[in-house]
Design a protein around this motif. Structure first.
Motif, mmCIF file in Angstrom:
data_model
loop_
_atom_site.group_PDB
_atom_site.id
_atom_site.type_symbol
_atom_site.label_atom_id
_atom_site.label_comp_id
_atom_site.label_asym_id
_atom_site.label_seq_id
_atom_site.Cartn_x
_atom_site.Cartn_y
_atom_site.Cartn_z
ATOM 1 N N ASP A 156 8.560 -37.315 41.838
ATOM 2 C CA ASP A 156 9.508 -36.788 40.859
ATOM 3 C C ASP A 156 10.598 -37.822 40.583
ATOM 4 O O ASP A 156 10.942 -38.632 41.460
ATOM 5 N N ASN A 190 14.522 -37.657 39.148
ATOM 6 C CA ASN A 190 15.568 -36.723 38.724
ATOM 7 C C ASN A 190 16.844 -37.451 38.350
ATOM 8 O O ASN A 190 17.059 -38.607 38.729
ATOM 9 N N SER A 228 11.649 -36.282 35.172
ATOM 10 C CA SER A 228 10.847 -35.066 35.284
ATOM 11 C C SER A 228 11.658 -33.873 35.773
ATOM 12 O O SER A 228 11.205 -32.729 35.679
ATOM 13 N N SER A 229 12.863 -34.127 36.305
ATOM 14 C CA SER A 229 13.747 -33.042 36.751
ATOM 15 C C SER A 229 15.188 -33.370 36.378
ATOM 16 O O SER A 229 15.610 -34.527 36.474
ATOM 17 N N SER A 265 11.957 -30.037 34.441
ATOM 18 C CA SER A 265 12.398 -28.981 35.342
ATOM 19 C C SER A 265 13.918 -28.956 35.443
ATOM 20 O O SER A 265 14.571 -30.009 35.393
ATOM 21 N N GLU A 278 14.912 -36.378 48.756
ATOM 22 C CA GLU A 278 15.119 -37.354 47.694
ATOM 23 C C GLU A 278 15.682 -38.657 48.218
ATOM 24 O O GLU A 278 16.328 -38.726 49.265
ATOM 25 N N ASP A 326 10.374 -36.911 48.098
ATOM 26 C CA ASP A 326 9.577 -36.216 47.089
ATOM 27 C C ASP A 326 10.102 -36.531 45.689
ATOM 28 O O ASP A 326 9.393 -36.338 44.704
ATOM 29 N N SER A 327 11.362 -37.002 45.628
ATOM 30 C CA SER A 327 12.018 -37.238 44.347
ATOM 31 C C SER A 327 12.926 -38.457 44.440
ATOM 32 O O SER A 327 13.488 -38.740 45.490
ATOM 33 N N LEU A 362 4.568 -39.282 37.304
ATOM 34 C CA LEU A 362 5.800 -38.514 37.453
ATOM 35 C C LEU A 362 5.451 -37.038 37.419
ATOM 36 O O LEU A 362 4.826 -36.560 36.465
ATOM 37 N N ALA A 413 7.213 -33.151 38.559
ATOM 38 C CA ALA A 413 8.343 -32.396 39.096
ATOM 39 C C ALA A 413 7.961 -31.751 40.421
ATOM 40 O O ALA A 413 6.862 -31.211 40.569
ATOM 41 N N PHE A 414 8.871 -31.800 41.397
ATOM 42 C CA PHE A 414 8.609 -31.179 42.691
ATOM 43 C C PHE A 414 8.761 -29.663 42.631
ATOM 44 O O PHE A 414 8.239 -28.943 43.486
ATOM 45 N N THR A 429 5.204 -33.873 33.334
ATOM 46 C CA THR A 429 6.118 -34.406 32.318
ATOM 47 C C THR A 429 5.410 -35.465 31.490
ATOM 48 O O THR A 429 4.691 -36.311 32.022
#
Length: 261
Positions: free
Chosen positions: A5, A7, A30-31, A59, A164, A219-220, A248, A250-251, A260
């Motif tokens: 992800d 963000n 993506s977030s 997200s 993250e 994860d991000s 990419l 989103a988690f 995304t």
């Protein structure tokens, strides 16, 4: 990792004052960690950010913070548990209302600034944040630092968690973020940032300020929307990821949403 992800902290303008380029960032990430009005953001600007996030299939997360507009939520505060829990519940609820109005869904929570840093090491604060999230919706995911007290408290409360890494921040040898008061704490070179994040995703390592390698599982990956050159850094990270076949994703995607674009 074949997918990760990306963000960014968005919706952080206030009234006539803009901060960052939300529209550009929402075409890359993506977030979106959307401000909820306590450290930044007013209802109209937050709603515009949410509307754009929905349009881009990004997200939406509640970026909750201390009640500190003047300090942008980056000043340490000693807030009693009952008040802190209510503040976090209030912020999530406000963002959910705006998201509902735009056909969107809030799927995760990420504390901001001083609240993020304090919850990472202070069990009392971490438990207050987790309790607030559970009170609103135990299906929400809490995003935070790997190995932090915040994620442990969230797990104890029954919440799903995600970890993250920060693309535009320097790390200590202990895997913590270098204080913004220290020189070199914020990174600006897009190519260097992208190389660091590619290594983190592919090897699970990031180079600390003392030159040592630090293991970081994420994860991000976060690019702060208010950092100078934020859009260029996020775009370069995505270009490098794309070139290496790293998707990419989103988690915490909303139900029925796809990857995304």
């Amino acid at each position: 990792m074949s997918a990760v992800d990306l963000n960014s902290d968005l919706g952080e303008g206030f009234g006539r004052w803009s901060l960052g380029d939300d529209e550009q960032m929402l075409g890359i990430v993506s977030s979106a960690n959307v401000a909820c009005g306590f450290h930044a953001g007013d209802p109209a600007s937050i709603r515009r950010t949410v509307r754009s996030a929905v349009a881009h299939g990004v997200s939406i997360g509640a970026h909750v913070g201390y009640r500190d507009l003047a300090g942008f939520g980056r000043r340490n505060m000693d807030v009693p548990d009952e008040e802190l829990e209510a503040d976090v519940v209030y912020q999530i609820g406000a963002l959910r209302g705006l998201a509902d109005a735009e056909g969107g869904t809030v799927t995760y929570v990420k504390p901001h600034g001083a609240l993020y840093n304090t919850a990472a090491v202070d069990e009392r604060v971490a438990r207050a944040v987790a309790a607030a999230v559970v009170a609103v919706d135990p299906g929400l995911v809490l995003l935070g630092l790997p190995g932090s007290v915040a994620l442990a408290a969230a797990s104890d409360a029954g919440l799903a968690t995600a970890t993250e890494a920060f693309a535009d921040r320097a790390y200590t040898a202990e895997g913590r973020l270098v204080s913004r008061r220290e020189p070199g704490a914020v990174l600006h070179d897009a190519d260097d940032v992208a190389r660091r994040m590619l290594r983190l995703v592919t090897e699970g390592l990031v180079t600390a300020v003392d030159g040592s390698d630090v293991a970081v599982r994420a994860d991000s990956v976060c690019v702060h929307g208010d950092s100078p050159g934020a859009v260029a850094m996020a775009r370069r990270i995505r270009e490098v990821f794309d070139a290496e076949g790293i998707e990419l994703a989103a988690f915490a995607p909303a139900a029925g949403s796809g990857p995304t674009a």
